[in-house]
Scaffold this active site. Structure first.
Site, PDB file in Angstrom:
ATOM      1  N   GLY A  56     -11.400   4.548   2.703  1.00  0.00           N
ATOM      2  CA  GLY A  56     -12.853   3.833   2.765  1.00  0.00           C
ATOM      3  C   GLY A  56     -13.439   3.889   4.209  1.00  0.00           C
ATOM      4  O   GLY A  56     -14.725   3.831   4.170  1.00  0.00           O
ATOM      5  N   HIS A 111      -7.574   9.920   4.071  1.00  0.00           N
ATOM      6  CA  HIS A 111      -7.110   8.744   4.982  1.00  0.00           C
ATOM      7  C   HIS A 111      -7.647   9.162   6.582  1.00  0.00           C
ATOM      8  O   HIS A 111      -7.594  10.154   6.669  1.00  0.00           O
ATOM      9  CB  HIS A 111      -5.617   8.465   5.069  1.00  0.00           C
ATOM     10  CG  HIS A 111      -5.189   7.690   3.863  1.00  0.00           C
ATOM     11  ND1 HIS A 111      -4.039   8.105   3.126  1.00  0.00           N
ATOM     12  CD2 HIS A 111      -5.454   6.812   3.124  1.00  0.00           C
ATOM     13  CE1 HIS A 111      -3.649   7.365   2.061  1.00  0.00           C
ATOM     14  NE2 HIS A 111      -4.606   6.381   2.021  1.00  0.00           N
ATOM     15  N   HIS A 116      -9.500   5.102  -1.969  1.00  0.00           N
ATOM     16  CA  HIS A 116      -8.678   4.982  -0.693  1.00  0.00           C
ATOM     17  C   HIS A 116      -9.438   5.605   0.326  1.00  0.00           C
ATOM     18  O   HIS A 116     -10.426   6.395  -0.134  1.00  0.00           O
ATOM     19  CB  HIS A 116      -7.491   5.742  -0.822  1.00  0.00           C
ATOM     20  CG  HIS A 116      -6.269   4.764  -1.300  1.00  0.00           C
ATOM     21  ND1 HIS A 116      -5.265   4.072  -1.006  1.00  0.00           N
ATOM     22  CD2 HIS A 116      -6.033   4.501  -2.957  1.00  0.00           C
ATOM     23  CE1 HIS A 116      -4.470   3.504  -1.654  1.00  0.00           C
ATOM     24  NE2 HIS A 116      -4.948   3.666  -2.999  1.00  0.00           N
ATOM     25  N   ASN A 125      -8.925   0.728   6.500  1.00  0.00           N
ATOM     26  CA  ASN A 125      -7.648   0.567   7.345  1.00  0.00           C
ATOM     27  C   ASN A 125      -8.191   0.757   8.484  1.00  0.00           C
ATOM     28  O   ASN A 125      -8.213   0.302   9.461  1.00  0.00           O
ATOM     29  CB  ASN A 125      -6.412   1.554   6.795  1.00  0.00           C
ATOM     30  CG  ASN A 125      -5.113   1.034   7.851  1.00  0.00           C
ATOM     31  OD1 ASN A 125      -5.381   0.212   8.759  1.00  0.00           O
ATOM     32  ND2 ASN A 125      -4.164   1.887   7.617  1.00  0.00           N
ATOM     33  N   THR A 126      -8.301   2.325   8.961  1.00  0.00           N
ATOM     34  CA  THR A 126      -8.632   2.853  10.174  1.00  0.00           C
ATOM     35  C   THR A 126      -9.857   2.297  10.801  1.00  0.00           C
ATOM     36  O   THR A 126      -9.919   2.070  12.155  1.00  0.00           O
ATOM     37  CB  THR A 126      -8.759   4.319   9.913  1.00  0.00           C
ATOM     38  OG1 THR A 126      -7.718   5.006   9.443  1.00  0.00           O
ATOM     39  CG2 THR A 126      -9.159   4.987  11.520  1.00  0.00           C
ATOM     40  N   ASP A 143       3.220   4.536  -5.265  1.00  0.00           N
ATOM     41  CA  ASP A 143       2.594   5.909  -5.102  1.00  0.00           C
ATOM     42  C   ASP A 143       3.726   7.024  -5.618  1.00  0.00           C
ATOM     43  O   ASP A 143       4.475   7.561  -4.697  1.00  0.00           O
ATOM     44  CB  ASP A 143       2.099   6.040  -3.559  1.00  0.00           C
ATOM     45  CG  ASP A 143       1.530   7.492  -3.447  1.00  0.00           C
ATOM     46  OD1 ASP A 143       1.323   8.322  -4.202  1.00  0.00           O
ATOM     47  OD2 ASP A 143       1.120   7.571  -2.274  1.00  0.00           O
ATOM     48  N   ASP A 151       0.922  -1.144  -0.094  1.00  0.00           N
ATOM     49  CA  ASP A 151       0.040   0.074   0.032  1.00  0.00           C
ATOM     50  C   ASP A 151       0.865   1.291   0.029  1.00  0.00           C
ATOM     51  O   ASP A 151       1.793   1.392   0.928  1.00  0.00           O
ATOM     52  CB  ASP A 151      -0.902   0.129   1.168  1.00  0.00           C
ATOM     53  CG  ASP A 151      -1.895   1.037   1.332  1.00  0.00           C
ATOM     54  OD1 ASP A 151      -2.565   1.355   0.148  1.00  0.00           O
ATOM     55  OD2 ASP A 151      -2.458   1.277   2.594  1.00  0.00           O
ATOM     56  N   HIS A 152       0.461   2.145  -0.842  1.00  0.00           N
ATOM     57  CA  HIS A 152       1.495   3.315  -0.891  1.00  0.00           C
ATOM     58  C   HIS A 152       3.058   3.284  -1.210  1.00  0.00           C
ATOM     59  O   HIS A 152       3.674   3.863  -0.081  1.00  0.00           O
ATOM     60  CB  HIS A 152       1.078   4.336   0.136  1.00  0.00           C
ATOM     61  CG  HIS A 152      -0.251   5.142  -0.066  1.00  0.00           C
ATOM     62  ND1 HIS A 152      -0.574   5.802  -0.848  1.00  0.00           N
ATOM     63  CD2 HIS A 152      -1.461   4.567   0.794  1.00  0.00           C
ATOM     64  CE1 HIS A 152      -2.120   6.004  -0.801  1.00  0.00           C
ATOM     65  NE2 HIS A 152      -2.551   5.400   0.198  1.00  0.00           N
TER      66      HIS A 152
HETATM   67  P1  13P Z   1      -8.627   4.570   5.625  1.00  0.00           P
HETATM   68  O1  13P Z   1      -7.758   4.278   6.886  1.00  0.00           O
HETATM   69  O2  13P Z   1      -9.316   6.027   5.835  1.00  0.00           O
HETATM   70  O3  13P Z   1      -9.640   3.586   5.788  1.00  0.00           O
HETATM   71  O4  13P Z   1      -7.821   4.545   4.455  1.00  0.00           O
HETATM   72  C1  13P Z   1      -7.339   3.427   3.902  1.00  0.00           C
HETATM   73  C2  13P Z   1      -6.195   3.339   2.702  1.00  0.00           C
HETATM   74  O5  13P Z   1      -6.835   4.053   1.796  1.00  0.00           O
HETATM   75  C3  13P Z   1      -5.215   2.523   2.764  1.00  0.00           C
HETATM   76  O6  13P Z   1      -4.549   3.193   1.592  1.00  0.00           O
END
Ligand code: 13P
Length: 287
Positions: free
Chosen positions: A209, A177, A207, A231-232, A105, A84-85
């Site tokens: 989400g 994010h 991204h 992720n968060t 990225d 990721d990134h």
């Molecule tokens: P969030 O942490 O806002 O869900 O974003 C996740 C993300 O985009 C990972 O690249």
């Protein structure tokens, strides 16, 4: 077995749903996400940021753990292990470590440099059988040290990167994010439609989400988003469930301090979050 994300995302575009990328941090995270994908018969992408890779002692450890879990847990749904990134160096490290997909990225570089580096990495990734995501227009907020201002992507620049043969593209459309601020303007569907117009059926990646309302998610999928990163939200549900367990004093009852007990509510909470997202994204039963 790990697979690249190309096929699962092509199918998602055709079937008008999205596959979730859920970021992993440790064994519990990975186990919860894989178990939920298998239970729901959904394809899944495990996302690993460079920071999380470092935390887990390196990308080789991550690849070995995921490969072994797929075998030991008898996971049969398609699973992609995705950087990721990624930085330029990080992409090479993950290719070597056995990942099945990478994201380069280059959004913070001038577009010419983003194009050149992406072009090179597309060739290398494809020669090794990996899928590759690229980014145009940065995602706002901060994730593991990657900070973006959240500007919307230029559709012509998206076309330049898409033409390099990337398998899916992250285009900034006002997404951020982490948690969304109170005064967030929402996703720019105008930008999304303009990008889609330029790049055709190439799967788009959303991204940030966490916290995007369901109706916006559905509309984004309608407009060509086929991969959504979360992720968060898993971190928040893990933290809330763990807090509840400790605040109820359960870690002090019997053997409640045993990590297998202490981490269990958090692991269950991750499963519930992943399930909710897979249902919303429409990937259930699509393995
Ligand atoms: P969030 O942490 O806002 O869900 O974003 C996740 C993300 O985009 C990972 O690249």
């Amino acid at each position: 077995m790990l697979v690249s994300a190309t096929e699962m995302l092509k199918k998602a575009v055709e079937g008008h749903y999205a596959v979730g990328q859920f970021n992993i941090n440790n064994l519990e995270w990975t186990k919860s996400i894989l178990a939920t994908a298998q239970e729901l018969n959904s394809p899944v992408i495990l996302g690993v940021s460079e920071g999380a890779g470092k935390y887990m002692t390196g990308f080789k450890t991550v690849a070995a753990m995921v490969e072994a879990m797929i075998e030991e847990m008898k996971i049969t749904v398609p699973v992609a292990l995705h950087l990721d990134h990624g930085s330029y160096d990080g992409c090479y490290k993950c290719i070597k470590a056995g990942f099945s997909s990478i994201m380069f990225d280059g959004s913070h570089y001038p577009i010419e440099e983003n194009v050149e580096k992406t072009r090179e990495l597309v060739k290398v990734a494809h020669a090794m059988g990996l899928s590759i995501e690229a980014e145009v227009g940065s995602i706002g907020g901060e994730e593991d040290g990657v900070v973006g201002m959240g500007e919307c992507a230029d559709p012509d620049e998206c076309k330049m990167i898409a033409d390099l043969g990337v398998d899916f593209l992250a285009a900034g459309i006002g997404n951020i994010h982490g948690k969304y601020p109170e005064n967030w303007q929402g996703l720019s569907f105008e930008t999304l439609a303009a990008v889609k117009e330029k790049i055709g059926d190439l799967p788009l990646v959303l991204h940030g989400g966490t916290g995007i309302p369901a109706d916006m998610i559905k509309k984004a999928i309608d407009l060509g988003v086929a991969k959504i990163n979360v992720n968060t939200e898993c971190q928040l549900s893990f933290a809330a469930a763990t807090r509840e367990y400790i605040e109820a004093g359960k870690d002090q009852q019997g053997k409640g301090f045993d990590p297998r007990k202490l981490l269990a509510p958090g692991a269950e909470a991750i499963k519930a979050t992943v399930k909710e997202k897979m249902e919303l994204f429409g990937s259930v039963g699509k393995a």
